[in-house]
Enzyme design. Structure first.
Site, PDB file in Angstrom:
ATOM      1  N   ARG A  87      -0.105  43.937 125.214  1.00  0.00           N
ATOM      2  CA  ARG A  87       0.868  44.715 125.994  1.00  0.00           C
ATOM      3  C   ARG A  87       0.717  46.195 125.674  1.00  0.00           C
ATOM      4  O   ARG A  87       0.659  46.579 124.506  1.00  0.00           O
ATOM      5  CB  ARG A  87       2.293  44.250 125.682  1.00  0.00           C
ATOM      6  CG  ARG A  87       3.267  44.710 126.752  1.00  0.00           C
ATOM      7  CD  ARG A  87       4.593  43.987 126.720  1.00  0.00           C
ATOM      8  NE  ARG A  87       5.120  43.932 128.087  1.00  0.00           N
ATOM      9  CZ  ARG A  87       6.381  44.137 128.428  1.00  0.00           C
ATOM     10  NH1 ARG A  87       7.282  44.383 127.502  1.00  0.00           N
ATOM     11  NH2 ARG A  87       6.771  44.081 129.691  1.00  0.00           N
ATOM     12  N   TYR A 111       5.670  50.980 118.932  1.00  0.00           N
ATOM     13  CA  TYR A 111       5.603  50.202 117.691  1.00  0.00           C
ATOM     14  C   TYR A 111       4.238  50.409 116.994  1.00  0.00           C
ATOM     15  O   TYR A 111       3.447  51.250 117.414  1.00  0.00           O
ATOM     16  CB  TYR A 111       5.925  48.727 117.976  1.00  0.00           C
ATOM     17  CG  TYR A 111       7.358  48.574 118.444  1.00  0.00           C
ATOM     18  CD1 TYR A 111       8.414  48.792 117.559  1.00  0.00           C
ATOM     19  CD2 TYR A 111       7.665  48.298 119.771  1.00  0.00           C
ATOM     20  CE1 TYR A 111       9.735  48.711 117.984  1.00  0.00           C
ATOM     21  CE2 TYR A 111       8.991  48.212 120.204  1.00  0.00           C
ATOM     22  CZ  TYR A 111      10.015  48.423 119.304  1.00  0.00           C
ATOM     23  OH  TYR A 111      11.325  48.353 119.719  1.00  0.00           O
ATOM     24  N   GLN A 157       4.948  36.817 121.647  1.00  0.00           N
ATOM     25  CA  GLN A 157       4.604  38.233 121.482  1.00  0.00           C
ATOM     26  C   GLN A 157       4.606  38.578 119.990  1.00  0.00           C
ATOM     27  O   GLN A 157       5.653  38.544 119.340  1.00  0.00           O
ATOM     28  CB  GLN A 157       5.577  39.142 122.224  1.00  0.00           C
ATOM     29  CG  GLN A 157       5.055  40.589 122.203  1.00  0.00           C
ATOM     30  CD  GLN A 157       5.983  41.600 122.838  1.00  0.00           C
ATOM     31  OE1 GLN A 157       7.170  41.639 122.514  1.00  0.00           O
ATOM     32  NE2 GLN A 157       5.457  42.410 123.735  1.00  0.00           N
ATOM     33  N   GLY A 208      11.862  41.528 133.547  1.00  0.00           N
ATOM     34  CA  GLY A 208      12.647  41.458 132.329  1.00  0.00           C
ATOM     35  C   GLY A 208      14.089  41.123 132.649  1.00  0.00           C
ATOM     36  O   GLY A 208      14.469  39.942 132.730  1.00  0.00           O
TER      37      GLY A 208
END
Ligand SMILES: Cc1cc2nc3c(=O)[nH]c(=O)nc-3n(C[C@H](O)[C@H](O)[C@H](O)COP(=O)(O)O)c2cc1C
Length: 368
Positions: free
Chosen positions: A231, A184, A97, A321
């Site tokens: 994502r 982000y 990622q 997760g």
């Protein structure tokens, strides 16, 4: 009939099942290179159809958390090579990622103590990061004030994504996932509250998605579109990303642009505010119609919900997760309906092998 354990073709890759290990920052590095602990952690979880690594900064400027492995130096490539070899030896597949945190950073993590960068100079009011305080101790601290990137710098950040993708290939990764979620840098360009730009990267939907699409195009030219995933966390409002009227339009526009580009997948996250599902079946259906690639869904997923959504044809893969932290053999547990362990919340971030490598595989009780 559940499809979770069926093989699946993702881009050019043959996955053994449709269960994905979601990206999770664990902050277990002594510096910025993945080491043997990290290789063992992912090896233990290699029965996932696909592993997506923890968020991995593409540059010193892209860092927002201490003790996180990056991917901009040869030493970091060597560290990640140990991880990819370990996963491949077990028959697994692994994407890295690629992450630039943008404004969710702190001066103590930036080169020469510089300000973090973003689409604009607005600070995430609720932003906290794992950085160094004045005494040099690591802990959660409020993010620093960011400054806006110039147009030339936006292009340089896209170059940094390409450089990281090249290093990912050298490190033996099967592909890259661009972190466009959770507030982000990429989402800071998508959301008009954090993107106040008046140039070609701000304003209209087409302008706000431009940075992400340029990164997708350039990274695809480097590693091939079928090895690229993105994502996204539509409507999530994480880290001071308020709702905005064109949010659905923005994400559905991206979906059709990604489809035209032939990327491998979009990895959607539902942040489940107060347990409420944000990505309902209507939205998933619209996204599915707009995007011709594969769809992964994460966020409070269960075997039952994943099987239902796969049965409806709304998603192709399911990501877990926290269940993967405490259950290295999660695929076998789901397949056999064995009980799931829950992770210790105190060892999610930072530390060593404890709470990282010591979660056991399930052993059936012996009946005499
Ligand atoms: C410890 C921890 C670290 C995480 N780090 C990341 C990350 O680096 N990148 C990312 O996209 N999501 C990250 N997430 C979000 C997970 O990928 C996932 O979407 C989330 O945990 C919801 O799935 P779950 O309900 O199955 O745990 C993190 C989650 C946890 C619990």
């Amino acid at each position: 009939m559940t499809q979770l354990f069926d093989e699946f073709r993702l881009g050019g890759l043959a996955l053994g099942n449709r269960v994905v290990m979601a990206p999770m920052t664990r902050a277990r590095c002594t510096d910025t290179a993945a080491g043997e602990l990290t290789a063992e952690y992912y090896r233990q979880r290699a029965t996932a159809g696909l592993i997506v690594t923890e968020g991995t900064p593409i540059s010193p400027e892209g860092q927002g958390y201490a003790h996180v492995p990056g991917i901009w130096t040869d030493e970091q490539v060597a560290g990640w090579r140990g991880v990819t070899d370990a996963v491949h030896r077990e028959g697994g597949q692994i994407f890295v990622q690629l992450w630039h945190v943008g404004r969710l950073s702190h001066v103590s993590l930036q080169p020469q103590g510089a300000q973090p960068v973003s689409a604009s100079d607005s600070r995430a009011r609720d932003g906290m990061t794992f950085a160094f305080d004045d005494s040099g101790a690591v802990g959660f601290v409020p993010v620093s004030d960011p400054r806006a990137l110039s147009v030339a710098e936006v292009e340089r950040v896209a170059d940094d994504f390409v450089g990281a993708a090249r290093k990912a290939r050298e490190a033996g990764f099967d592909g890259v996932e661009l972190h466009g979620a959770n507030g982000y840098l990429i989402e800071q360009f998508l959301n008009p509250s954090s993107n106040k730009r008046t140039d070609r990267y701000g304003g209209s939907v087409e302008n706000r998605v431009r940075f992400l699409l340029e990164v997708v195009d350039r990274v695809s030219a480097e590693v091939g579109a079928s090895r690229v995933g993105v994502r996204l966390s539509p409507f999530s409002e994480l880290f001071d990303m308020p709702a905005y009227p064109e949010a659905a339009e923005t994400y559905l526009h991206l979906a059709s642009e990604f489809g035209r580009r032939g990327i491998a997948y979009v990895h959607l996250i539902d942040q489940l505010p107060e347990g409420r599902r944000l990505l309902d079946e209507d939205f998933l259906r619209s996204f599915r119609t707009a995007f011709s690639g594969s769809i992964i869904l994460a966020g409070g997923m269960t075997h039952e919900l994943a099987a239902h959504l796969m049965g409806q044809g709304l998603i192709d893969l399911v990501a877990f997760g926290q269940p993967f932290i405490a259950n290295p053999d999660l695929v076998a547990r789901l397949r056999n309906d064995w009980p799931l362990a829950t992770p210790d919340p105190t060892s999610l971030y930072g530390g060593g092998a404890e709470g990282y490598l010591d979660y056991p595989r399930y052993e059936s009780p012996v009946t005499l």
